[in-house]
Design a protein around this motif. Structure first.
Motif, PDB file in Angstrom:
ATOM      1  N   GLY A   3       8.152 -73.504  14.891  1.00  0.00           N
ATOM      2  CA  GLY A   3       8.325 -74.173  16.169  1.00  0.00           C
ATOM      3  C   GLY A   3       7.716 -75.544  16.098  1.00  0.00           C
ATOM      4  O   GLY A   3       7.110 -75.926  15.098  1.00  0.00           O
ATOM      5  N   PRO A   4       7.886 -76.320  17.157  1.00  0.00           N
ATOM      6  CA  PRO A   4       7.325 -77.660  17.155  1.00  0.00           C
ATOM      7  C   PRO A   4       5.814 -77.635  16.981  1.00  0.00           C
ATOM      8  O   PRO A   4       5.122 -76.843  17.606  1.00  0.00           O
ATOM      9  N   GLY A   5       5.325 -78.463  16.087  1.00  0.00           N
ATOM     10  CA  GLY A   5       3.892 -78.565  15.879  1.00  0.00           C
ATOM     11  C   GLY A   5       3.292 -77.469  15.017  1.00  0.00           C
ATOM     12  O   GLY A   5       2.096 -77.425  14.804  1.00  0.00           O
ATOM     13  N   ARG A   6       4.110 -76.568  14.490  1.00  0.00           N
ATOM     14  CA  ARG A   6       3.599 -75.485  13.642  1.00  0.00           C
ATOM     15  C   ARG A   6       3.458 -75.984  12.214  1.00  0.00           C
ATOM     16  O   ARG A   6       4.278 -76.733  11.717  1.00  0.00           O
ATOM     17  N   MET A  49     -10.764 -72.214  20.399  1.00  0.00           N
ATOM     18  CA  MET A  49     -11.663 -71.363  19.616  1.00  0.00           C
ATOM     19  C   MET A  49     -11.851 -71.949  18.221  1.00  0.00           C
ATOM     20  O   MET A  49     -12.966 -71.960  17.693  1.00  0.00           O
ATOM     21  N   LEU A  50     -10.793 -72.441  17.612  1.00  0.00           N
ATOM     22  CA  LEU A  50     -10.908 -73.071  16.288  1.00  0.00           C
ATOM     23  C   LEU A  50     -11.803 -74.305  16.350  1.00  0.00           C
ATOM     24  O   LEU A  50     -12.615 -74.546  15.453  1.00  0.00           O
ATOM     25  N   ILE A  51     -11.650 -75.085  17.407  1.00  0.00           N
ATOM     26  CA  ILE A  51     -12.477 -76.288  17.586  1.00  0.00           C
ATOM     27  C   ILE A  51     -13.948 -75.889  17.719  1.00  0.00           C
ATOM     28  O   ILE A  51     -14.821 -76.462  17.061  1.00  0.00           O
ATOM     29  N   VAL A  62      -7.775 -78.612   9.904  1.00  0.00           N
ATOM     30  CA  VAL A  62      -6.527 -79.177   9.389  1.00  0.00           C
ATOM     31  C   VAL A  62      -5.455 -78.838  10.409  1.00  0.00           C
ATOM     32  O   VAL A  62      -5.172 -77.667  10.659  1.00  0.00           O
ATOM     33  N   THR A  63      -4.874 -79.871  11.036  1.00  0.00           N
ATOM     34  CA  THR A  63      -3.906 -79.632  12.110  1.00  0.00           C
ATOM     35  C   THR A  63      -2.972 -80.821  12.286  1.00  0.00           C
ATOM     36  O   THR A  63      -3.311 -81.944  11.934  1.00  0.00           O
ATOM     37  N   ARG A  64      -1.819 -80.550  12.863  1.00  0.00           N
ATOM     38  CA  ARG A  64      -0.886 -81.600  13.276  1.00  0.00           C
ATOM     39  C   ARG A  64      -1.085 -81.959  14.739  1.00  0.00           C
ATOM     40  O   ARG A  64      -0.477 -82.888  15.238  1.00  0.00           O
ATOM     41  N   ASP A  65      -1.899 -81.207  15.439  1.00  0.00           N
ATOM     42  CA  ASP A  65      -2.066 -81.366  16.875  1.00  0.00           C
ATOM     43  C   ASP A  65      -3.042 -82.506  17.183  1.00  0.00           C
ATOM     44  O   ASP A  65      -4.244 -82.369  16.956  1.00  0.00           O
ATOM     45  N   ALA A  67      -4.246 -83.463  19.952  1.00  0.00           N
ATOM     46  CA  ALA A  67      -5.191 -83.142  21.022  1.00  0.00           C
ATOM     47  C   ALA A  67      -6.529 -82.659  20.471  1.00  0.00           C
ATOM     48  O   ALA A  67      -7.560 -82.823  21.115  1.00  0.00           O
ATOM     49  N   CYS A  68      -6.543 -82.098  19.268  1.00  0.00           N
ATOM     50  CA  CYS A  68      -7.792 -81.599  18.681  1.00  0.00           C
ATOM     51  C   CYS A  68      -8.755 -82.741  18.372  1.00  0.00           C
ATOM     52  O   CYS A  68      -9.970 -82.549  18.393  1.00  0.00           O
ATOM     53  N   ALA A  69      -8.246 -83.921  18.111  1.00  0.00           N
ATOM     54  CA  ALA A  69      -9.092 -85.072  17.782  1.00  0.00           C
ATOM     55  C   ALA A  69      -9.878 -85.574  18.993  1.00  0.00           C
ATOM     56  O   ALA A  69     -10.795 -86.378  18.832  1.00  0.00           O
ATOM     57  N   ALA A  70      -9.554 -85.109  20.183  1.00  0.00           N
ATOM     58  CA  ALA A  70     -10.266 -85.530  21.397  1.00  0.00           C
ATOM     59  C   ALA A  70     -11.659 -84.900  21.476  1.00  0.00           C
ATOM     60  O   ALA A  70     -12.465 -85.301  22.295  1.00  0.00           O
ATOM     61  N   TYR A  71     -11.927 -83.927  20.623  1.00  0.00           N
ATOM     62  CA  TYR A  71     -13.212 -83.238  20.626  1.00  0.00           C
ATOM     63  C   TYR A  71     -14.109 -83.799  19.522  1.00  0.00           C
ATOM     64  O   TYR A  71     -13.651 -84.465  18.610  1.00  0.00           O
ATOM     65  N   ASP A  72     -15.376 -83.474  19.601  1.00  0.00           N
ATOM     66  CA  ASP A  72     -16.350 -83.898  18.600  1.00  0.00           C
ATOM     67  C   ASP A  72     -16.247 -82.959  17.393  1.00  0.00           C
ATOM     68  O   ASP A  72     -17.066 -82.050  17.214  1.00  0.00           O
ATOM     69  N   VAL A  73     -15.196 -83.163  16.600  1.00  0.00           N
ATOM     70  CA  VAL A  73     -14.939 -82.322  15.428  1.00  0.00           C
ATOM     71  C   VAL A  73     -14.157 -83.161  14.415  1.00  0.00           C
ATOM     72  O   VAL A  73     -13.371 -84.035  14.801  1.00  0.00           O
ATOM     73  N   ASP A  74     -14.406 -82.919  13.125  1.00  0.00           N
ATOM     74  CA  ASP A  74     -13.645 -83.613  12.090  1.00  0.00           C
ATOM     75  C   ASP A  74     -12.257 -82.987  11.988  1.00  0.00           C
ATOM     76  O   ASP A  74     -12.121 -81.769  11.938  1.00  0.00           O
ATOM     77  N   VAL A  75     -11.227 -83.861  11.982  1.00  0.00           N
ATOM     78  CA  VAL A  75      -9.836 -83.397  11.914  1.00  0.00           C
ATOM     79  C   VAL A  75      -9.164 -84.051  10.714  1.00  0.00           C
ATOM     80  O   VAL A  75      -9.246 -85.265  10.539  1.00  0.00           O
ATOM     81  N   LEU A  76      -8.492 -83.235   9.911  1.00  0.00           N
ATOM     82  CA  LEU A  76      -7.681 -83.710   8.803  1.00  0.00           C
ATOM     83  C   LEU A  76      -6.222 -83.505   9.212  1.00  0.00           C
ATOM     84  O   LEU A  76      -5.790 -82.368   9.365  1.00  0.00           O
ATOM     85  N   PRO A  77      -5.475 -84.597   9.430  1.00  0.00           N
ATOM     86  CA  PRO A  77      -4.074 -84.431   9.829  1.00  0.00           C
ATOM     87  C   PRO A  77      -3.262 -83.704   8.769  1.00  0.00           C
ATOM     88  O   PRO A  77      -3.398 -83.996   7.590  1.00  0.00           O
ATOM     89  N   ALA A  78      -2.459 -82.743   9.207  1.00  0.00           N
ATOM     90  CA  ALA A  78      -1.617 -81.972   8.280  1.00  0.00           C
ATOM     91  C   ALA A  78      -0.315 -82.684   8.045  1.00  0.00           C
ATOM     92  O   ALA A  78       0.159 -83.428   8.823  1.00  0.00           O
TER      93      ALA A  78
END
Length: 78
Positions: A3-6, A49-51, A62-65, A67-78
């Motif tokens: 699905g979209p964003g999966r 929960m993952l955040i 590791v995510t394409r989403d 919205a996860c980058a809006a939190y205080d967490v390191d995000v690696l774009p997928a």
């Protein structure tokens, strides 16, 4: 499920046993409570929960989403 964003994976996900820099994390009370206290930047409870788990454990998500980058967490774009 597609699905979209999966995130598309080649084959079935499998336990890596810590290879390739991966870590298996158990969900505990501390991240569960943290997830409930997060600001509402993201409405998906699984992603929240993952955040919270990443924040508590100091790991990168590791995510394409975006919205996860809006939190205080390191995000690696997928």
């Amino acid at each position: 499920q597609r699905g979209p964003g999966r995130l598309e994976l080649a084959g079935r996900p499998r336990h890596t046993g810590g290879r390739a820099g991966s870590t298996e994390l158990a969900i505990s009370h501390e991240p569960a409570g943290r997830a409930g206290a997060l600001p509402q930047h993201h409405r998906d409870p699984c992603d929240r929960m993952l955040i919270a788990q990443a924040q508590a454990s100091g790991v990168t998500i590791v995510t394409r989403d975006p919205a996860c980058a809006a939190y205080d967490v390191d995000v690696l774009p997928a």
